[in-house]
Design a protein around this motif. Structure first.
Motif, PDB file in Angstrom:
ATOM      1  N   LEU A 144       0.830  -1.206   0.000  1.00  0.00           N
ATOM      2  CA  LEU A 144       0.000   0.000   0.000  1.00  0.00           C
ATOM      3  C   LEU A 144       0.866   1.259   0.000  1.00  0.00           C
ATOM      4  O   LEU A 144       0.564   2.238  -0.702  1.00  0.00           O
ATOM      5  CB  LEU A 144      -0.919  -0.009   1.217  1.00  0.00           C
ATOM      6  CG  LEU A 144      -1.889   1.169   1.370  1.00  0.00           C
ATOM      7  CD1 LEU A 144      -2.851   1.205   0.198  1.00  0.00           C
ATOM      8  CD2 LEU A 144      -2.659   1.060   2.688  1.00  0.00           C
ATOM      9  N   TYR A 145       1.950   1.240   0.769  1.00  0.00           N
ATOM     10  CA  TYR A 145       2.853   2.390   0.798  1.00  0.00           C
ATOM     11  C   TYR A 145       3.500   2.598  -0.574  1.00  0.00           C
ATOM     12  O   TYR A 145       3.592   3.729  -1.069  1.00  0.00           O
ATOM     13  CB  TYR A 145       3.926   2.171   1.860  1.00  0.00           C
ATOM     14  CG  TYR A 145       4.867   3.341   2.029  1.00  0.00           C
ATOM     15  CD1 TYR A 145       4.478   4.464   2.743  1.00  0.00           C
ATOM     16  CD2 TYR A 145       6.143   3.322   1.473  1.00  0.00           C
ATOM     17  CE1 TYR A 145       5.329   5.545   2.905  1.00  0.00           C
ATOM     18  CE2 TYR A 145       7.009   4.395   1.630  1.00  0.00           C
ATOM     19  CZ  TYR A 145       6.589   5.504   2.356  1.00  0.00           C
ATOM     20  OH  TYR A 145       7.446   6.576   2.499  1.00  0.00           O
ATOM     21  N   GLY A 146       3.944   1.501  -1.179  1.00  0.00           N
ATOM     22  CA  GLY A 146       4.544   1.606  -2.500  1.00  0.00           C
ATOM     23  C   GLY A 146       3.570   2.133  -3.536  1.00  0.00           C
ATOM     24  O   GLY A 146       3.928   2.986  -4.371  1.00  0.00           O
ATOM     25  N   LEU A 147       2.326   1.656  -3.509  1.00  0.00           N
ATOM     26  CA  LEU A 147       1.316   2.124  -4.453  1.00  0.00           C
ATOM     27  C   LEU A 147       1.023   3.610  -4.249  1.00  0.00           C
ATOM     28  O   LEU A 147       0.824   4.356  -5.219  1.00  0.00           O
ATOM     29  CB  LEU A 147       0.035   1.302  -4.279  1.00  0.00           C
ATOM     30  CG  LEU A 147      -1.129   1.645  -5.210  1.00  0.00           C
ATOM     31  CD1 LEU A 147      -0.733   1.418  -6.657  1.00  0.00           C
ATOM     32  CD2 LEU A 147      -2.360   0.809  -4.857  1.00  0.00           C
ATOM     33  N   THR A 148       1.013   4.042  -2.999  1.00  0.00           N
ATOM     34  CA  THR A 148       0.763   5.459  -2.697  1.00  0.00           C
ATOM     35  C   THR A 148       1.852   6.349  -3.274  1.00  0.00           C
ATOM     36  O   THR A 148       1.576   7.366  -3.924  1.00  0.00           O
ATOM     37  CB  THR A 148       0.681   5.660  -1.172  1.00  0.00           C
ATOM     38  OG1 THR A 148      -0.392   4.885  -0.639  1.00  0.00           O
ATOM     39  CG2 THR A 148       0.461   7.122  -0.831  1.00  0.00           C
ATOM     40  N   VAL A 149       3.096   5.971  -3.062  1.00  0.00           N
ATOM     41  CA  VAL A 149       4.214   6.764  -3.577  1.00  0.00           C
ATOM     42  C   VAL A 149       4.211   6.777  -5.105  1.00  0.00           C
ATOM     43  O   VAL A 149       4.418   7.827  -5.730  1.00  0.00           O
ATOM     44  CB  VAL A 149       5.547   6.214  -3.040  1.00  0.00           C
ATOM     45  CG1 VAL A 149       6.730   6.917  -3.699  1.00  0.00           C
ATOM     46  CG2 VAL A 149       5.620   6.372  -1.520  1.00  0.00           C
ATOM     47  N   LEU A 189       1.517   9.139  -6.426  1.00  0.00           N
ATOM     48  CA  LEU A 189       1.877  10.547  -6.263  1.00  0.00           C
ATOM     49  C   LEU A 189       2.981  10.958  -7.242  1.00  0.00           C
ATOM     50  O   LEU A 189       2.998  12.088  -7.732  1.00  0.00           O
ATOM     51  CB  LEU A 189       2.316  10.809  -4.824  1.00  0.00           C
ATOM     52  CG  LEU A 189       1.222  10.672  -3.758  1.00  0.00           C
ATOM     53  CD1 LEU A 189       1.810  10.808  -2.358  1.00  0.00           C
ATOM     54  CD2 LEU A 189       0.125  11.700  -3.973  1.00  0.00           C
ATOM     55  N   LEU A 190       3.900  10.032  -7.543  1.00  0.00           N
ATOM     56  CA  LEU A 190       4.911  10.314  -8.552  1.00  0.00           C
ATOM     57  C   LEU A 190       4.284  10.422  -9.942  1.00  0.00           C
ATOM     58  O   LEU A 190       4.704  11.246 -10.764  1.00  0.00           O
ATOM     59  CB  LEU A 190       5.975   9.215  -8.553  1.00  0.00           C
ATOM     60  CG  LEU A 190       6.983   9.232  -7.389  1.00  0.00           C
ATOM     61  CD1 LEU A 190       7.846   7.983  -7.406  1.00  0.00           C
ATOM     62  CD2 LEU A 190       7.861  10.479  -7.462  1.00  0.00           C
ATOM     63  N   ALA A 191       3.274   9.589 -10.200  1.00  0.00           N
ATOM     64  CA  ALA A 191       2.596   9.631 -11.496  1.00  0.00           C
ATOM     65  C   ALA A 191       1.938  10.989 -11.722  1.00  0.00           C
ATOM     66  O   ALA A 191       1.895  11.489 -12.853  1.00  0.00           O
ATOM     67  CB  ALA A 191       1.570   8.512 -11.574  1.00  0.00           C
ATOM     68  N   PRO A 229       5.533  10.921   1.121  1.00  0.00           N
ATOM     69  CA  PRO A 229       4.256  11.349   0.521  1.00  0.00           C
ATOM     70  C   PRO A 229       3.922  12.804   0.822  1.00  0.00           C
ATOM     71  O   PRO A 229       3.320  13.483  -0.007  1.00  0.00           O
ATOM     72  CB  PRO A 229       3.222  10.387   1.124  1.00  0.00           C
ATOM     73  CG  PRO A 229       3.874   9.776   2.298  1.00  0.00           C
ATOM     74  CD  PRO A 229       5.339   9.762   2.019  1.00  0.00           C
ATOM     75  N   TRP A 230       4.317  13.294   1.990  1.00  0.00           N
ATOM     76  CA  TRP A 230       4.055  14.699   2.315  1.00  0.00           C
ATOM     77  C   TRP A 230       4.772  15.620   1.335  1.00  0.00           C
ATOM     78  O   TRP A 230       4.186  16.585   0.837  1.00  0.00           O
ATOM     79  CB  TRP A 230       4.525  14.993   3.742  1.00  0.00           C
ATOM     80  CG  TRP A 230       4.340  16.428   4.131  1.00  0.00           C
ATOM     81  CD1 TRP A 230       3.221  17.017   4.627  1.00  0.00           C
ATOM     82  CD2 TRP A 230       5.325  17.472   4.018  1.00  0.00           C
ATOM     83  NE1 TRP A 230       3.438  18.361   4.841  1.00  0.00           N
ATOM     84  CE2 TRP A 230       4.712  18.667   4.473  1.00  0.00           C
ATOM     85  CE3 TRP A 230       6.638  17.511   3.575  1.00  0.00           C
ATOM     86  CZ2 TRP A 230       5.399  19.868   4.503  1.00  0.00           C
ATOM     87  CZ3 TRP A 230       7.320  18.722   3.599  1.00  0.00           C
ATOM     88  CH2 TRP A 230       6.696  19.882   4.073  1.00  0.00           C
ATOM     89  N   ILE A 231       6.035  15.328   1.033  1.00  0.00           N
ATOM     90  CA  ILE A 231       6.798  16.156   0.097  1.00  0.00           C
ATOM     91  C   ILE A 231       6.180  16.096  -1.297  1.00  0.00           C
ATOM     92  O   ILE A 231       6.041  17.115  -1.986  1.00  0.00           O
ATOM     93  CB  ILE A 231       8.267  15.704   0.055  1.00  0.00           C
ATOM     94  CG1 ILE A 231       8.953  16.013   1.388  1.00  0.00           C
ATOM     95  CG2 ILE A 231       9.013  16.377  -1.087  1.00  0.00           C
ATOM     96  CD1 ILE A 231      10.355  15.472   1.507  1.00  0.00           C
ATOM     97  N   LEU A 232       5.781  14.897  -1.728  1.00  0.00           N
ATOM     98  CA  LEU A 232       5.204  14.741  -3.061  1.00  0.00           C
ATOM     99  C   LEU A 232       3.885  15.497  -3.195  1.00  0.00           C
ATOM    100  O   LEU A 232       3.562  16.004  -4.279  1.00  0.00           O
ATOM    101  CB  LEU A 232       4.999  13.261  -3.367  1.00  0.00           C
ATOM    102  CG  LEU A 232       6.278  12.429  -3.523  1.00  0.00           C
ATOM    103  CD1 LEU A 232       5.955  10.958  -3.689  1.00  0.00           C
ATOM    104  CD2 LEU A 232       7.103  12.935  -4.700  1.00  0.00           C
TER     105      LEU A 232
END
Length: 425
Positions: free
Chosen positions: A89-94, A97-99, A160-163
């Motif tokens: 889930l963490y990987g999918l979230t990052v 957000l990168l996408a 995720p906060w930075i992204l």
């Protein structure tokens, strides 16, 4: 004869008893408040778009129906099963957000959405719920007992906060910070540590507004570090260094860390009359609209400012101004009390949860919702700067609506599993 009577009682009486049990098992506050707010919001959104060639009120209700179905599914799912999925889930979230950064869709000066099958999805909204689940898993396994224990959860939410911040989405990034602080406190972090974590932000504000106040603030934080942290001399030196660093870099962050419209929003919050037709227009018209509702409002679909669309984006971030104009002070008070009742219910569920993980999830959801409620309402009445934070279940927005109902489903799952420790609602 007795057997026949027993079967008849079982058929008729048993059915009534089953219906009563189903009704008693429904958490009337947890489900009733969001559904009631969603229904009211549909009417308010329709009112804001009476002069428009489009209408989003029915879409608001359709999204709510989909979200409700999702919530009912999640309500039957024990949260402990999600523990094994936290890393993916963490990987999918990052990745999502990168996408946004590379293939996202831009609107209103920000790049926050991804277009999927014709629908605009906002990954930062789903990232908030993912962050809550991830923090709950980490804090349940590694409670806050030493200052070093703060590194793991802070680093986890930092990426995720930075992204989200660089999209730019200052409002949503602030939600991450509020959720982190509340969940850290619930996980056992002492209150002085919470003050110390917030102190650099205060130092930055003082440096930009009243620099002379730093002469009292920094010594106060130094004493707090000495009295509450181990390795007292090292802790005092670190606190002084961090306070001074934030005070020094505040001018640079003001000029280069914020977009022009973000700086304008902060400036007009202090004095909206400086730019009444530009950055201050939203705030001034919102206050006028809410004030014109007086005690009882003009009536649903009868607001003059709402009808003539004096307030831009009123169906999203400024839906509370439509509520104030058409439902008046009493309508606003009723909605605020409903939110307060929901927050109290979430606190009860968190205290009666069967595990630390479940309790932390509910507290995180409550922190997310409460922060959004306070910031949204404060900005519409002039007590806070304008930010793009929606009002839960009332502001139009598909991604936000789905996330809010998903959060509701997780909380309902915790409430159902903890039912043995509570009285029926």
């Amino acid at each position: 004869m007795a057997s026949l009577l027993g079967r008849r009682q079982k058929f008729f009486g048993g059915g009534d008893q089953k219906r009563r049990r189903w009704y008693d098992d429904v958490d009337k506050i947890l489900w009733g408040v969001p559904l009631g707010l969603t229904a009211l919001a549909g009417g308010l959104i329709a009112s804001t778009q009476r002069q428009a060639s489009y209408a989003d009120w029915y879409d608001h209700w359709i999204t709510a129906a989909v979200g409700m179905a999702l919530a009912l599914i999640l309500a039957r799912l024990p949260l402990e099963r999600i523990n094994s999925l936290l890393a993916p889930l963490y990987g999918l979230t990052v990745v999502s957000l990168l996408a946004v950064r590379f293939v996202g869709t831009s609107a209103l000066g920000a790049q926050r959405w991804i277009s999927i099958a014709g629908f605009h999805v906002q990954p930062s909204e789903f990232a908030k719920m993912a962050a809550i689940l991830l923090l709950a898993g980490v804090l349940a396994r590694y409670p806050i007992e030493r200052p070093v224990d703060l590194i793991r959860p802070s680093a986890l939410i930092g990426l995720p906060w930075i992204l989200v911040f660089i999209q730019p989405d200052l409002g949503t990034s602030l939600v991450f910070g509020a959720v982190l602080l509340v969940m850290l406190f619930w996980a056992g972090m002492p209150t002085p540590w919470l003050v110390l974590l917030l102190s650099p932000l205060v130092a930055a504000i003082l440096a930009g507004s009243w620099p002379w106040a730093l002469a009292g603030w920094i010594p106060l934080m130094t004493y707090l570090a000495w009295s509450s942290l181990p390795w007292q001399r090292v802790a005092m030196a670190v606190v002084v260094a961090i306070q001074g660093l934030f005070a020094l870099i505040t001018p640079y962050l003001w000029l280069h860390g914020l977009k022009d419209y973000q700086r304008d929003r902060l400036l007009v919050f202090l004095d909206p009359a400086k730019d009444p037709l530009g950055a201050g227009y939203h705030l001034m018209q919102s206050k006028i609209g809410i004030g014109s509702g007086e005690w009882f409002g003009t009536g649903l679909l009868q607001g003059h400012l709402t009808k003539l669309r004096f307030i831009p984006e009123q169906h999203t971030d400024f839906i509370f101004s439509a509520l104030g104009e058409e439902m008046g002070f009493l309508g606003c008070l009723l909605v605020i009390c409903a939110y307060g009742l929901l927050m109290w219910r979430l606190l009860v569920i968190a205290r009666q949860a069967r595990s630390d993980f479940e309790s932390l999830v509910v507290v995180g959801v409550g922190a997310m919702l409460m922060f959004q409620i306070l910031v949204n309402i404060f900005m519409t009445i002039g007590l806070g700067p304008v930010t793009g934070i929606p009002l839960p279940w009332m502001s139009y927005g598909r991604s936000a609506m789905l996330v809010n109902f998903a959060a509701l489903g997780f909380c309902s799952s915790v409430a159902r599993r903890g039912k043995a420790n509570t009285e029926p609602w």
